[in-house]
Write a protein that holds these residues in place. Structure first.
Motif, PDB file in Angstrom:
ATOM      1  N   PHE A 153       0.867  -1.172   0.000  1.00  0.00           N
ATOM      2  CA  PHE A 153       0.000   0.000   0.000  1.00  0.00           C
ATOM      3  C   PHE A 153       0.909   1.228   0.000  1.00  0.00           C
ATOM      4  CE2 PHE A 153      -4.413  -1.281   1.705  1.00  0.00           C
ATOM      5  CZ  PHE A 153      -4.367  -2.496   1.051  1.00  0.00           C
ATOM      6  N   LEU A 154       0.902   1.980  -1.086  1.00  0.00           N
ATOM      7  CA  LEU A 154       1.647   3.235  -1.151  1.00  0.00           C
ATOM      8  C   LEU A 154       0.741   4.328  -0.598  1.00  0.00           C
ATOM      9  CD1 LEU A 154       3.258   2.905  -4.707  1.00  0.00           C
ATOM     10  CD2 LEU A 154       4.010   1.945  -2.523  1.00  0.00           C
ATOM     11  N   MET A 155       1.222   5.028   0.417  1.00  0.00           N
ATOM     12  CA  MET A 155       0.371   5.952   1.149  1.00  0.00           C
ATOM     13  C   MET A 155       0.498   7.390   0.645  1.00  0.00           C
ATOM     14  SD  MET A 155      -1.133   3.821   3.048  1.00  0.00           S
ATOM     15  CE  MET A 155      -2.076   4.969   4.077  1.00  0.00           C
ATOM     16  N   GLU A 156      -0.650   8.021   0.482  1.00  0.00           N
ATOM     17  CA  GLU A 156      -0.698   9.446   0.128  1.00  0.00           C
ATOM     18  C   GLU A 156      -0.286  10.288   1.320  1.00  0.00           C
ATOM     19  OE1 GLU A 156      -0.953  11.927  -2.758  1.00  0.00           O
ATOM     20  OE2 GLU A 156      -2.356  10.285  -3.183  1.00  0.00           O
ATOM     21  N   ARG A 157      -0.639   9.820   2.509  1.00  0.00           N
ATOM     22  CA  ARG A 157      -0.341  10.506   3.765  1.00  0.00           C
ATOM     23  C   ARG A 157      -0.468   9.490   4.896  1.00  0.00           C
ATOM     24  NH1 ARG A 157      -5.411  11.775   2.082  1.00  0.00           N
ATOM     25  NH2 ARG A 157      -7.129  11.247   3.491  1.00  0.00           N
ATOM     26  N   PRO A 158       0.026   9.797   6.062  1.00  0.00           N
ATOM     27  CA  PRO A 158      -0.148   8.862   7.185  1.00  0.00           C
ATOM     28  C   PRO A 158      -1.633   8.666   7.505  1.00  0.00           C
ATOM     29  CG  PRO A 158       1.520  10.513   7.701  1.00  0.00           C
ATOM     30  CD  PRO A 158       0.854  10.969   6.439  1.00  0.00           C
ATOM     31  N   ASP A 159      -1.951   7.473   7.944  1.00  0.00           N
ATOM     32  CA  ASP A 159      -3.322   7.172   8.354  1.00  0.00           C
ATOM     33  C   ASP A 159      -3.250   6.202   9.529  1.00  0.00           C
ATOM     34  OD1 ASP A 159      -5.947   6.467   8.735  1.00  0.00           O
ATOM     35  OD2 ASP A 159      -6.381   6.057   6.627  1.00  0.00           O
ATOM     36  N   PRO A 160      -3.188   6.744  10.752  1.00  0.00           N
ATOM     37  CA  PRO A 160      -2.990   5.882  11.919  1.00  0.00           C
ATOM     38  C   PRO A 160      -4.155   4.964  12.240  1.00  0.00           C
ATOM     39  CG  PRO A 160      -3.405   8.146  12.595  1.00  0.00           C
ATOM     40  CD  PRO A 160      -3.213   8.170  11.108  1.00  0.00           C
ATOM     41  N   VAL A 161      -5.312   5.193  11.618  1.00  0.00           N
ATOM     42  CA  VAL A 161      -6.471   4.340  11.882  1.00  0.00           C
ATOM     43  C   VAL A 161      -6.684   3.328  10.748  1.00  0.00           C
ATOM     44  CG1 VAL A 161      -8.886   4.371  12.688  1.00  0.00           C
ATOM     45  CG2 VAL A 161      -7.458   6.375  13.020  1.00  0.00           C
ATOM     46  N   LEU A 162      -5.800   3.339   9.750  1.00  0.00           N
ATOM     47  CA  LEU A 162      -6.011   2.506   8.568  1.00  0.00           C
ATOM     48  C   LEU A 162      -6.085   1.020   8.901  1.00  0.00           C
ATOM     49  CD1 LEU A 162      -6.259   2.197   5.501  1.00  0.00           C
ATOM     50  CD2 LEU A 162      -3.760   2.009   5.416  1.00  0.00           C
ATOM     51  N   ILE A 163      -5.184   0.509   9.737  1.00  0.00           N
ATOM     52  CA  ILE A 163      -5.176  -0.925  10.015  1.00  0.00           C
ATOM     53  C   ILE A 163      -6.506  -1.345  10.636  1.00  0.00           C
ATOM     54  CG2 ILE A 163      -4.015  -2.784  11.230  1.00  0.00           C
ATOM     55  CD1 ILE A 163      -2.421  -1.542   8.930  1.00  0.00           C
ATOM     56  N   THR A 164      -7.051  -0.504  11.511  1.00  0.00           N
ATOM     57  CA  THR A 164      -8.372  -0.790  12.078  1.00  0.00           C
ATOM     58  C   THR A 164      -9.447  -0.768  10.993  1.00  0.00           C
ATOM     59  OG1 THR A 164      -7.778   0.121  14.235  1.00  0.00           O
ATOM     60  CG2 THR A 164     -10.109  -0.013  13.722  1.00  0.00           C
ATOM     61  N   LYS A 165      -9.377   0.215  10.111  1.00  0.00           N
ATOM     62  CA  LYS A 165     -10.390   0.326   9.068  1.00  0.00           C
ATOM     63  C   LYS A 165     -10.347  -0.845   8.094  1.00  0.00           C
ATOM     64  CE  LYS A 165      -9.237   4.642   8.042  1.00  0.00           C
ATOM     65  NZ  LYS A 165      -9.239   6.024   7.495  1.00  0.00           N
TER      66      LYS A 165
END
Length: 514
Positions: A153-165
């Protein structure tokens, strides 16, 4: 053929076999009867595609049919799902997922890296734009196939809740070939996933029939099928539960709690859920622009009495717009004490004359909050404020009254943050320009909210979110009321049911005794 038809056929075969056995007295009878779990829930999600809905009513179906790269159990702990592991690379701008091998979709199609890429290309593309889930995943720039069982997954920006989502809703993995073959509309009605149950038939407003997936990679479901009925009327749903027409009922209404508790054939099962109920203030104009008035109103309401008298104790007091299970909750923050005399003193200090009128807006289809609002009006009357309660049609209330800042001094807000992360709620409520924040523009709050979204460091995030909650508490931006319990009615013949806090009931481990 639906499993109901198959069950009738098999029962007919069973009767024939029993008759033959009785006549010949040669071999013992063989039973082909299926075990079907009957469930009732209030709402029909109206669409079974994971990217086309955000309704909790989908979660109680989809969580049995679909799976994500990550799994979140009823204890809210994250664990490997269709991915066996993940790691952050390149200064956390890339997340690599190692995929589980040997998994197939219900139609026999293999699960692999191509399916993961297809799922997220679809979610983030034209099809995803038509549904409500895409905005939850726009931190993902691109999904790249590394090999058949590895994706980045190449990230546009950090997403600290992504793994939960990734453990819920829009991120459920779907089969590319099946969707391309049958089309989007057919997939809405009869989707295919990798979960322990398969969709056999879906009749909107009536029911969805699930059958056991015998090829499931992670064990065997204990029942042969699940019949999930949509029963919108509370009284009818409760009658079916109490009479034995269904084995499990979701969405237990508060007025039915005592009846369910008194039944000797049904247990009431309660678990703290994600849904919080608050009343918000118009902080931009009117008397509630003054923080002293907001604090006075908060001190004038006995939330503990509301919880006991109206909700039957099936809720918890809150000090911010989150429950105790939420990441970012500050256990040291306690609700304002009920203090009507202190409230009167603050109102006097703020120059508010006794008998001053204010209004409270709410969604008119929420009968429980209608009752709560009347109690709030009585409490405020005791400190010299006359509260006018104004109901609105739900869509008008959400899309116009709140979104366009047309509320009175107070307005009702309920939110079920299924991620159990305060970011999910706080950003909507306090970040300048957000749809559910028509009044607050505060650079300090904006900075705190942006800070915790820019890092995967849990300590930094926790402190920032606690600071947001503390700021809202000190300035009384809201009147926190309660964190609702998620309620289930479960027949005493049902064993192995584990209540899900977020209504995403799973039925794989459930058995039904005769």
């Amino acid at each position: 053929m639906s499993f109901t038809s198959k069950l009738s056929l098999k029962k007919g075969l069973t009767r024939s076999l029993l008759l033959a056995t009785a006549l010949c007295a040669v071999t013992p009878a063989v039973s082909f009867a299926e075990t079907i779990l009957n469930v009732a829930q209030r709402d029909d999600p109206q669409n079974l595609d994971p990217i086309d809905t955000f309704r909790l009513s989908w979660g109680s179906i989809g969580s049995n049919v679909f799976e994500g790269l990550v799994f979140r159990g009823e204890d809210l702990e994250l664990a490997p799902g269709l991915a066996t592991g993940w790691e952050f690379l390149d200064d956390e701008t890339r997340i690599r997922f190692t995929l589980r091998e040997g998994v197939t979709f219900h139609n026999g199609e293999p699960f692999n890296a191509d399916a993961v890429k297809y799922t997220f290309d679809r979610l983030l593309g034209e099809q995803g734009e038509q549904g409500p889930q895409r905005s939850n995943y726009t931190s993902i720039k691109e999904v790249v196939v590394v090999d058949p069982f590895t994706v980045d997954f190449l990230m546009e920006r950090p997403d600290p809740v992504l793994i939960t989502k990734l453990a819920g809703y829009g991120a459920m993995i779907v089969p590319p070939k099946y969707i391309e073959e049958v089309g989007e509309e057919a997939f809405d009605m009869k989707p295919v996933g990798t979960g322990p149950f398969m969709v056999d038939a879906y009749t909107p407003t009536v029911n969805v029939e699930l059958t056991k997936n015998d090829a499931y990679w992670n064990g065997d479901a204990q029942v042969d099928g699940v019949n999930i009925r949509f029963i919108a009327e509370d009284a009818t749903r409760m009658a079916e539960l109490l009479s034995g027409g269904v084995d499990i009922a979701l969405n237990i209404p508060t007025p039915s709690v005592d009846t369910v508790r008194e039944s000797d054939r049904v247990d009431l099962v309660a678990v703290d859920g994600p849904t919080v109920v608050i009343t918000r203030f118009n902080t931009a104009k009117g008397i509630t622009a003054d923080p002293r008035v907001r604090k006075a109103i908060t001190m004038a309401i006995d939330t503990n009495a509301i919880i006991e008298a109206i909700l039957g104790g099936l809720a918890s007091p809150i000090s911010s717009a989150q429950g105790t299970k939420s990441f970012g909750n500050d256990a040291t923050l306690t609700p304002y004490a009920y203090d009507p005399e202190g409230a009167k003193a603050l109102l006097k200090e703020a120059g508010i004359a006794p008998g001053t009128e204010i209004s409270l807006d709410f969604s008119g289809n929420d009968d429980t909050f209608r009752e709560v609002a009347q109690v709030i009006a009585a409490y405020l009357d005791m400190v010299g404020l006359k509260l006018n309660v104004t109901p609105h049609e739900r869509s008008v209330y959400t899309n116009d009254i709140i979104a366009n800042g047309k509320t009175g001094e107070m307005y009702h807000f309920g939110w079920g943050g299924w991620t159990f992360d305060f970011d999910n709620t706080a950003y909507l409520l306090y970040r300048s320009g957000e749809r559910f924040n028509p009044y607050i523009e505060d650079s300090e709050l904006d900075a705190l909210l942006d800070k915790q979204r820019a890092t995967y460091d849990t300590d930094v995030r926790r402190q920032a979110l606690q600071d947001v909650a503390g700021y809202a508490y000190d300035t009384a931006l809201d009147l926190p009321l309660y964190n609702l319990s998620t309620l289930y009615g479960v027949s005493t013949s049902v064993k192995g049911f584990v209540p899900a806090p977020d209504d995403r009931a799973r039925y794989m481990s459930v058995t039904v005794e005769e």
